[in-house]
Design a protein around this motif. Sequence first.
Motif, PDB file in Angstrom:
ATOM      1  N   ALA A   2      42.302  39.879  47.682  1.00 46.83           N
ATOM      2  CA  ALA A   2      42.292  39.511  49.096  1.00 46.83           C
ATOM      3  C   ALA A   2      41.895  38.046  49.260  1.00 46.83           C
ATOM      4  CB  ALA A   2      41.316  40.404  49.844  1.00 46.83           C
ATOM      5  N   SER A   3      42.484  37.404  50.226  1.00 48.36           N
ATOM      6  CA  SER A   3      42.097  36.045  50.603  1.00 48.36           C
ATOM      7  C   SER A   3      41.039  36.164  51.694  1.00 48.36           C
ATOM      8  CB  SER A   3      43.311  35.290  51.125  1.00 48.36           C
ATOM      9  OG  SER A   3      42.941  33.999  51.537  1.00 48.36           O
ATOM     10  N   VAL A   4      39.844  35.584  51.440  1.00 46.37           N
ATOM     11  CA  VAL A   4      38.721  35.719  52.367  1.00 46.37           C
ATOM     12  C   VAL A   4      38.123  34.358  52.705  1.00 46.37           C
ATOM     13  CG1 VAL A   4      38.177  38.022  51.497  1.00 46.37           C
ATOM     14  CG2 VAL A   4      36.998  36.047  50.550  1.00 46.37           C
ATOM     15  N   GLU A  24      39.535  34.040  46.790  1.00 43.20           N
ATOM     16  CA  GLU A  24      40.257  35.296  46.613  1.00 43.20           C
ATOM     17  C   GLU A  24      39.465  36.200  45.694  1.00 43.20           C
ATOM     18  OE1 GLU A  24      44.264  34.679  45.349  1.00 43.20           O
ATOM     19  OE2 GLU A  24      44.847  33.811  47.267  1.00 43.20           O
ATOM     20  N   ALA A  26      38.836  40.811  44.876  1.00 47.52           N
ATOM     21  CA  ALA A  26      39.104  42.200  45.239  1.00 47.52           C
ATOM     22  C   ALA A  26      37.889  42.861  45.875  1.00 47.52           C
ATOM     23  CB  ALA A  26      39.544  42.993  44.014  1.00 47.52           C
ATOM     24  N   ASN A  27      36.692  42.445  45.451  1.00 49.16           N
ATOM     25  CA  ASN A  27      35.462  43.042  45.980  1.00 49.16           C
ATOM     26  C   ASN A  27      34.365  41.980  46.035  1.00 49.16           C
ATOM     27  OD1 ASN A  27      33.999  43.022  43.400  1.00 49.16           O
ATOM     28  ND2 ASN A  27      35.386  44.659  42.791  1.00 49.16           N
ATOM     29  N   LEU A  68      37.203  44.040  49.600  1.00 49.32           N
ATOM     30  CA  LEU A  68      37.570  42.987  50.546  1.00 49.32           C
ATOM     31  C   LEU A  68      39.044  43.115  50.916  1.00 49.32           C
ATOM     32  CD1 LEU A  68      35.696  40.038  48.817  1.00 49.32           C
ATOM     33  CD2 LEU A  68      34.925  41.432  50.756  1.00 49.32           C
ATOM     34  N   THR A  69      39.359  42.800  52.158  1.00 54.94           N
ATOM     35  CA  THR A  69      40.733  42.831  52.642  1.00 54.94           C
ATOM     36  C   THR A  69      41.153  41.423  53.044  1.00 54.94           C
ATOM     37  OG1 THR A  69      39.965  43.341  54.876  1.00 54.94           O
ATOM     38  CG2 THR A  69      40.543  45.212  53.463  1.00 54.94           C
ATOM     39  N   ASP A  70      42.452  41.191  53.067  1.00 59.25           N
ATOM     40  CA  ASP A  70      42.958  39.882  53.482  1.00 59.25           C
ATOM     41  C   ASP A  70      42.407  39.506  54.847  1.00 59.25           C
ATOM     42  OD1 ASP A  70      44.532  38.784  51.458  1.00 59.25           O
ATOM     43  OD2 ASP A  70      46.258  39.988  52.003  1.00 59.25           O
TER      44      ASP A  70
END
Length: 83
Positions: A2-4, A24, A26-27, A68-70
């Motif tokens: 995900a891009s955060v 970026e 994933a968690n 985490l989500t985009d």
Amino acid sequence: MASVVVRYWAAAKEAAGVAEERSEAANLAELMTKITSNRDRLARVLTLSSFLVNGDPVGRRAHETIILTDGATVEVLPPFAGG
């Protein structure tokens, strides 16, 4: 992956050298590893910090379990002085 957006407050902002950055991951555990790479001072501040993901407190949950989500926003809140 995900891009955060990571937002730093107070001592975390000072240690990071920026108020906000994109990354970026994933968690949350993966994100912490990425943002502290070659930033020892920030890594020390993060060990004392609390985190919000999209406004929700992480609390004592294992960072590996925080997916985490985009477009997510992760806020880093070091301990604040006060009384």
